[in-house]
Design a protein around this motif. Sequence first.
Motif, mmCIF file in Angstrom:
data_model
loop_
_atom_site.group_PDB
_atom_site.id
_atom_site.type_symbol
_atom_site.label_atom_id
_atom_site.label_comp_id
_atom_site.label_asym_id
_atom_site.label_seq_id
_atom_site.Cartn_x
_atom_site.Cartn_y
_atom_site.Cartn_z
ATOM 1 N N LEU A 268 0.944 -1.576 -0.416
ATOM 2 C CA LEU A 268 0.029 -0.139 0.030
ATOM 3 C C LEU A 268 1.015 1.657 -0.207
ATOM 4 O O LEU A 268 -0.106 2.711 -0.083
ATOM 5 N N MET A 269 2.052 0.633 -0.174
ATOM 6 C CA MET A 269 3.273 2.726 0.430
ATOM 7 C C MET A 269 3.317 2.774 -0.755
ATOM 8 O O MET A 269 3.175 2.273 -2.025
ATOM 9 N N GLN A 270 2.888 4.320 -1.260
ATOM 10 C CA GLN A 270 2.566 5.217 -2.778
ATOM 11 C C GLN A 270 4.294 4.937 -2.654
ATOM 12 O O GLN A 270 5.535 4.320 -2.898
ATOM 13 N N LYS A 271 4.259 5.340 -4.082
ATOM 14 C CA LYS A 271 5.347 4.965 -4.702
ATOM 15 C C LYS A 271 6.610 6.486 -4.013
ATOM 16 O O LYS A 271 8.287 6.374 -4.233
ATOM 17 N N ASP A 272 5.908 7.668 -3.579
ATOM 18 C CA ASP A 272 7.442 8.047 -2.840
ATOM 19 C C ASP A 272 7.969 7.762 -1.635
ATOM 20 O O ASP A 272 8.425 8.199 -1.143
ATOM 21 N N GLY A 273 7.730 6.226 -1.387
ATOM 22 C CA GLY A 273 7.455 6.119 -0.460
ATOM 23 C C GLY A 273 6.900 6.079 1.178
ATOM 24 O O GLY A 273 6.969 6.054 2.487
ATOM 25 N N SER A 274 5.204 7.382 1.164
ATOM 26 C CA SER A 274 4.614 7.805 2.134
ATOM 27 C C SER A 274 3.499 6.762 2.703
ATOM 28 O O SER A 274 3.195 5.919 1.546
ATOM 29 N N VAL A 275 2.967 6.717 3.341
ATOM 30 C CA VAL A 275 2.317 5.435 4.055
ATOM 31 C C VAL A 275 0.475 5.904 3.235
ATOM 32 O O VAL A 275 0.353 7.548 3.800
ATOM 33 N N PRO A 276 0.114 5.329 2.912
ATOM 34 C CA PRO A 276 -1.582 6.246 2.888
ATOM 35 C C PRO A 276 -2.435 6.521 3.617
ATOM 36 O O PRO A 276 -2.370 6.267 5.107
ATOM 37 N N ASP A 277 -2.891 8.073 3.897
ATOM 38 C CA ASP A 277 -3.910 8.470 4.626
ATOM 39 C C ASP A 277 -3.022 8.576 5.980
ATOM 40 O O ASP A 277 -3.546 8.370 7.158
ATOM 41 N N LEU A 278 -1.601 8.763 5.856
ATOM 42 C CA LEU A 278 -0.883 8.570 7.449
ATOM 43 C C LEU A 278 -1.825 9.868 8.350
ATOM 44 O O LEU A 278 -1.142 10.064 9.473
ATOM 45 N N SER A 279 -2.103 11.029 8.706
ATOM 46 C CA SER A 279 -2.403 12.038 8.862
ATOM 47 C C SER A 279 -3.797 11.486 9.751
ATOM 48 O O SER A 279 -3.603 11.306 11.021
ATOM 49 N N LYS A 280 -4.465 10.866 9.123
ATOM 50 C CA LYS A 280 -5.886 9.885 9.908
ATOM 51 C C LYS A 280 -4.843 8.795 10.765
ATOM 52 O O LYS A 280 -5.792 9.059 11.516
ATOM 53 N N ALA A 281 -3.935 7.860 10.290
ATOM 54 C CA ALA A 281 -3.701 6.484 10.498
ATOM 55 C C ALA A 281 -3.446 7.941 11.712
ATOM 56 O O ALA A 281 -3.483 7.037 13.280
ATOM 57 N N LEU A 282 -2.321 8.317 12.377
ATOM 58 C CA LEU A 282 -1.892 8.901 13.541
ATOM 59 C C LEU A 282 -2.645 10.191 14.116
ATOM 60 O O LEU A 282 -2.581 9.472 15.367
ATOM 61 N N ILE A 283 -3.945 10.685 13.401
ATOM 62 C CA ILE A 283 -4.880 11.190 14.304
ATOM 63 C C ILE A 283 -5.846 9.466 15.241
ATOM 64 O O ILE A 283 -6.042 9.588 16.783
ATOM 65 N N ALA A 284 -5.633 8.447 14.634
ATOM 66 C CA ALA A 284 -6.460 7.134 15.201
ATOM 67 C C ALA A 284 -5.310 6.774 16.226
ATOM 68 O O ALA A 284 -6.053 6.728 17.711
#
Length: 429
Positions: A268-284
């Motif tokens: 699920l990791m993006q091409k730039d190495g970022s996690v999808p919906d990272l901000s929402k995951a951190l809020i959770a």
Amino acid sequence: MLDKIFALRERNTTAMREAMAGLTTFMAMSYVLFVNPAMLAQTGMDQGAVFVATCLAAALGCLLMGFLANLPVALAPGMGLNAFFSYVIVLEQGHSWQTALACVFFSGCLFLLLSLFKVREWIINSIPLPLKMGIAAGIGMFLALIALKTANIIVASPATLVTLGDLHSPQVVLALIGFFIIFALAHRGWHAAVLVSMLLVTAAAWYLGDVQFSGIVAMPPSLTPTFMQLDFAAALQLSMLPVILSLLFLDLFDTSGTLVAVSHKAGLMQKDGSVPDLSKALIADSGASIAGAILGTSTTTSYVESTSGVAAGGRTGLMAVVTGGLFLVALWFSPLAAMVPAYATAGALLYVATLMLASLQHVAWDDVIQAVPVSVVLIMMPLTFSISDGIGMGFISYAVLCLVTGKLERTTLSVWGLTLVFLAKFIWG
């Protein structure tokens, strides 16, 4: 409906596959239901109430992650973070568990603010990789020490501080057998290896008369002894700031590493190495920590055991939702949790410790600026019996080495800021 909420077809999965992945994840991390209440009970907290708080915090965290971020990541009170709560904040530093819960609450609030304003990425990226790896491995060493002490494999000695315990003791033998059972089962792909090991050791302890059978299923214990028992006034004292910051950064490192690992394994990791919906995951994640503190447990965080569910086919938040539902079902199994002896959890702690030591492979040992601070953390964290002291000494040694070797470009403002905070802590207590 499920496809609309969790994008099942888009991620090439099915509801049945996600359900099986959720069950696999629950089995892999269910040991926390036994270990966390036993560990926090040493601070004077009611073990039954902590068991309920553990179940509820885990369930809430999983549901938040599933519905908000749609990621196959399960949450529960974190190993290492619960050790810091019990053995450092309460037993070593002498604060009440009510104060410790308030510190967890405030660290969760700070985590939430950092997530909302997207400061988290700047902080994590500005802290050197070797320190991140050293902290993870150091916590593993700390957990190993706790496990060995809990099982009486090592005991206190007036001559040498510590020494080998009585290897003829049934408790020591059962703890060691449990440890090897975990690895034997994990090697064969058993996702419930830790749970099976603890149940087998508990059964052996019951056969030997070391524990009393009190049933398996019952109504959940009362949550009242820990619910809303936070001492906000004590936690707001200036002297508690290093404790709150330590909880914050431990959770930041733990969560970030887990989200990256799970997203990568799930594809699920993006091409730039970022996690999808990272901000929402951190809020959770931060929301679950805040709620967990109110309920009465240590910091709730994302679990790397989620990778077992991903390996079983989990690709969406439905996996996390199923795992959360199973934590709610577990509320009715409190007699079984109360029956597990402390030495039965030692194998689980040693297992987690060995997994955490794997982070050392990312350290360049021929680089003194990496090798020395990591070594300092590894040595000082267990020997001072303090996660925060080990982290502080690691930061200080890293900053000083960069200064004396003329490599100031390898430091950041956040490194120097944390170094000054830890220096103040050591100088003025």
